[in-house]
Design a protein around this motif. Sequence first.
Motif, PDB file in Angstrom:
ATOM      1  N   ASP A 172       0.723  -1.285  -0.099  1.00 35.65           N
ATOM      2  CA  ASP A 172      -0.002  -0.203  -0.118  1.00 35.65           C
ATOM      3  C   ASP A 172       0.805   1.342   0.076  1.00 35.65           C
ATOM      4  O   ASP A 172       0.543   2.180   0.377  1.00 35.65           O
ATOM      5  N   PHE A 173       2.208   1.156  -0.460  1.00 37.92           N
ATOM      6  CA  PHE A 173       2.920   2.314  -0.529  1.00 37.92           C
ATOM      7  C   PHE A 173       2.462   3.448  -1.457  1.00 37.92           C
ATOM      8  O   PHE A 173       1.899   2.867  -2.528  1.00 37.92           O
ATOM      9  N   PRO A 174       2.272   4.633  -1.018  1.00 39.01           N
ATOM     10  CA  PRO A 174       1.744   5.711  -2.165  1.00 39.01           C
ATOM     11  C   PRO A 174       2.200   5.870  -3.336  1.00 39.01           C
ATOM     12  O   PRO A 174       3.394   5.599  -3.549  1.00 39.01           O
ATOM     13  N   ASN A 175       1.281   5.995  -4.439  1.00 33.53           N
ATOM     14  CA  ASN A 175       1.697   5.931  -5.882  1.00 33.53           C
ATOM     15  C   ASN A 175       2.390   4.798  -6.526  1.00 33.53           C
ATOM     16  O   ASN A 175       3.331   4.909  -7.301  1.00 33.53           O
ATOM     17  N   SER A 176       2.149   3.553  -5.691  1.00 37.92           N
ATOM     18  CA  SER A 176       2.766   2.550  -6.167  1.00 37.92           C
ATOM     19  C   SER A 176       1.861   1.359  -6.582  1.00 37.92           C
ATOM     20  O   SER A 176       0.330   1.450  -6.118  1.00 37.92           O
ATOM     21  N   GLU A 177       2.072   0.403  -7.320  1.00 38.47           N
ATOM     22  CA  GLU A 177       1.114  -0.732  -7.723  1.00 38.47           C
ATOM     23  C   GLU A 177       1.720  -1.815  -7.104  1.00 38.47           C
ATOM     24  O   GLU A 177       2.652  -2.274  -7.435  1.00 38.47           O
ATOM     25  N   ASN A 178       1.175  -2.410  -5.882  1.00 43.79           N
ATOM     26  CA  ASN A 178       1.441  -3.468  -5.142  1.00 43.79           C
ATOM     27  C   ASN A 178       3.416  -3.354  -4.729  1.00 43.79           C
ATOM     28  O   ASN A 178       3.713  -4.308  -4.695  1.00 43.79           O
ATOM     29  N   GLY A 179       3.646  -2.143  -4.274  1.00 44.96           N
ATOM     30  CA  GLY A 179       4.805  -1.864  -3.981  1.00 44.96           C
ATOM     31  C   GLY A 179       5.813  -1.417  -4.866  1.00 44.96           C
ATOM     32  O   GLY A 179       7.256  -1.356  -4.610  1.00 44.96           O
ATOM     33  N   VAL A 180       5.427  -1.218  -6.228  1.00 46.84           N
ATOM     34  CA  VAL A 180       6.302  -1.047  -7.323  1.00 46.84           C
ATOM     35  C   VAL A 180       5.854   0.245  -7.658  1.00 46.84           C
ATOM     36  O   VAL A 180       4.970   0.467  -8.078  1.00 46.84           O
ATOM     37  N   VAL A 181       6.791   1.286  -7.624  1.00 45.87           N
ATOM     38  CA  VAL A 181       6.694   2.742  -8.150  1.00 45.87           C
ATOM     39  C   VAL A 181       7.257   2.622  -9.597  1.00 45.87           C
ATOM     40  O   VAL A 181       8.430   2.391  -9.686  1.00 45.87           O
ATOM     41  N   SER A 182       6.508   3.125 -10.619  1.00 45.68           N
ATOM     42  CA  SER A 182       6.945   3.069 -11.829  1.00 45.68           C
ATOM     43  C   SER A 182       7.110   4.670 -12.152  1.00 45.68           C
ATOM     44  O   SER A 182       6.365   5.278 -12.137  1.00 45.68           O
ATOM     45  N   LEU A 183       8.184   4.795 -13.261  1.00 48.02           N
ATOM     46  CA  LEU A 183       8.452   6.033 -13.810  1.00 48.02           C
ATOM     47  C   LEU A 183       7.958   5.975 -15.069  1.00 48.02           C
ATOM     48  O   LEU A 183       8.337   6.834 -16.009  1.00 48.02           O
ATOM     49  N   ASP A 184       7.493   4.859 -15.317  1.00 48.18           N
ATOM     50  CA  ASP A 184       6.885   4.412 -17.039  1.00 48.18           C
ATOM     51  C   ASP A 184       5.474   4.792 -17.159  1.00 48.18           C
ATOM     52  O   ASP A 184       4.689   3.954 -17.395  1.00 48.18           O
ATOM     53  N   ASN A 185       5.192   6.219 -17.084  1.00 48.95           N
ATOM     54  CA  ASN A 185       3.831   6.564 -17.455  1.00 48.95           C
ATOM     55  C   ASN A 185       3.826   7.885 -18.068  1.00 48.95           C
ATOM     56  O   ASN A 185       4.772   8.316 -18.450  1.00 48.95           O
ATOM     57  N   SER A 186       2.515   8.472 -18.673  1.00 48.42           N
ATOM     58  CA  SER A 186       2.822   9.466 -19.373  1.00 48.42           C
ATOM     59  C   SER A 186       3.301  10.818 -18.940  1.00 48.42           C
ATOM     60  O   SER A 186       3.869  11.763 -19.589  1.00 48.42           O
ATOM     61  N   LYS A 187       3.369  10.755 -17.645  1.00 49.20           N
ATOM     62  CA  LYS A 187       4.166  11.917 -16.737  1.00 49.20           C
ATOM     63  C   LYS A 187       5.570  11.982 -16.875  1.00 49.20           C
ATOM     64  O   LYS A 187       6.170  13.105 -16.700  1.00 49.20           O
TER      65      LYS A 187
END
Length: 173
Positions: free
Chosen positions: A104-119
């Motif tokens: 449940d880490f913020p801005n993550s999907e199941n503990g994985v924070v990705s920089l591979d998005n449109s932003k």
Amino acid sequence: MCLKRLTNLKINSKGFTLVELIIIIVLIGIFSVAALTRTNLGLNTIQEKIAIDQITNDIDLARSMAFAKHETITIVFSKNNEGVFNKNYTIYSGEGEDKALILDFPNSENGVVSLDNSKMRSVDIESVDFDDGYELQFIPLGDCALLSDGFIELNSKIITIKPITGNWIISDK
């Protein structure tokens, strides 16, 4: 006679010549290319700033969580099969065999924070070095477990993480 010629000139000269139209179209094209180039450079800079904000906020949150929960919190960067850093990092609690993803880490999907998005699509993690490894660890009192400065290198910026405090500094390459 002169007045008649002037009147005829005014009547016969309606619109633009083909040469004038071509010159205008070429000028519009040149200005459009210049504007798009500047826009792309500006977008890349903005995307890198967003990525830096994401990473540094996650570092601060991991340090705070380690202190508040009185447990070890680790940020792990990894490489793919080609030796290139992935555009993401993972957040764990605990240490050694007891290490578990913080789902449940913020801005993550199941503990994985990705920089591979449109932003942040144009941002790459070029290198990471935390005492010759890829893990940034905060021990239970919130102290950073680094022995020397750690680095996260992005496209044109470097995030330097200080030992013990975990404070970070952003600098140009």
